[in-house]
Write a protein that holds these residues in place. Sequence first.
Motif, PDB file in Angstrom:
ATOM      1  N   ARG A  70       0.784  -1.238   0.000  1.00  0.00           N
ATOM      2  CA  ARG A  70       0.000   0.000   0.000  1.00  0.00           C
ATOM      3  C   ARG A  70       0.818   1.292   0.000  1.00  0.00           C
ATOM      4  N   THR A  99      -0.687   5.813  -5.959  1.00  0.00           N
ATOM      5  CA  THR A  99      -1.858   4.990  -5.668  1.00  0.00           C
ATOM      6  C   THR A  99      -2.687   4.743  -6.923  1.00  0.00           C
ATOM      7  N   CYS A 120      -8.318   3.459  -6.038  1.00  0.00           N
ATOM      8  CA  CYS A 120      -8.170   3.633  -4.589  1.00  0.00           C
ATOM      9  C   CYS A 120      -8.123   5.097  -4.168  1.00  0.00           C
ATOM     10  N   ALA A 146     -11.988   1.998  -0.292  1.00  0.00           N
ATOM     11  CA  ALA A 146     -11.102   1.658  -1.399  1.00  0.00           C
ATOM     12  C   ALA A 146     -10.593   0.239  -1.208  1.00  0.00           C
ATOM     13  N   TYR A 195      -7.819  -2.451  -1.816  1.00  0.00           N
ATOM     14  CA  TYR A 195      -6.426  -2.658  -2.162  1.00  0.00           C
ATOM     15  C   TYR A 195      -6.159  -4.158  -2.322  1.00  0.00           C
ATOM     16  N   THR A 208      -3.253  -3.453  -7.091  1.00  0.00           N
ATOM     17  CA  THR A 208      -3.024  -2.041  -6.784  1.00  0.00           C
ATOM     18  C   THR A 208      -1.560  -1.813  -6.401  1.00  0.00           C
TER      19      THR A 208
END
Length: 257
Positions: free
Chosen positions: A149, A190, A194, A200, A202, A206
């Motif tokens: 992330r 990102t 997202c 969002a 992930y 992503t």
Amino acid sequence: MPVISKPFNFPPAHELKRSDITTIAILGEGNFGLVEKAALKNLGGQAGAVEVAVKHLKLEGEAEAKVIFDKELKVASSLEYHPNVITFIGFVTLEDPRLLVFEFAQQGELLKYLKQSKMTGISPDKLVKFTLDVANGMSYLSSKAIIHRDLAARNILVSGDTCKISDFGFSRLGEIYVKMSKDRIPIFWTAPECLVASKAKYNTKTDVWSYGVLMWEIMSLGERPYSSGLKGRIKQYLEGGGRLTKPRGAKITYMQS
């Protein structure tokens, strides 16, 4: 007491004594933590002290800080050794301040390394190797059902000639993570799906988007992706077909099938 900087086989991550950790220097400070270079003694029967990186999590509310700390501890504890992921050595939870202790990467952040290479020079082959290092590390994280992330050059460390993925403060366990809070997000790294306030989703895909931006950072020698003027409308720009331009000096080779 001599400080050992060369790699050695770290024992499994475990509770450490605060008294065994001596701060050497502050490496950096961000929104969520302070990172120090330190010497750690009494590790796995190793004579002398080992150079390590120590992360203090900092937030205004203690309860929130504990949640952030516990999430990163959970992710880091699930990792086994991989040459392209920073090694998690241990933690301090029975004493204050609470700490996370990682392998020390001598060359530091990839982003700074790339910017410095504009002056010192760097070969295209080495840049390609860096992209492969990160791909190997991310493949391992995906196999462990970890979503990073926050994949970006600032969160990659360089040890010798090897890149290692680090900073698991935003990482989550699970094949899909749904963001319900209003956490800050690195918008230029990102995936467009997202870039919403909440809910969002992930996943590995992503992270792949972020990896694409990271490759651009590597090939541009640490330039900032996109124009700063896009900060408030990057989602609209991407959904309209806008993309990163070719890095200056990069060459594109087309292979015939």
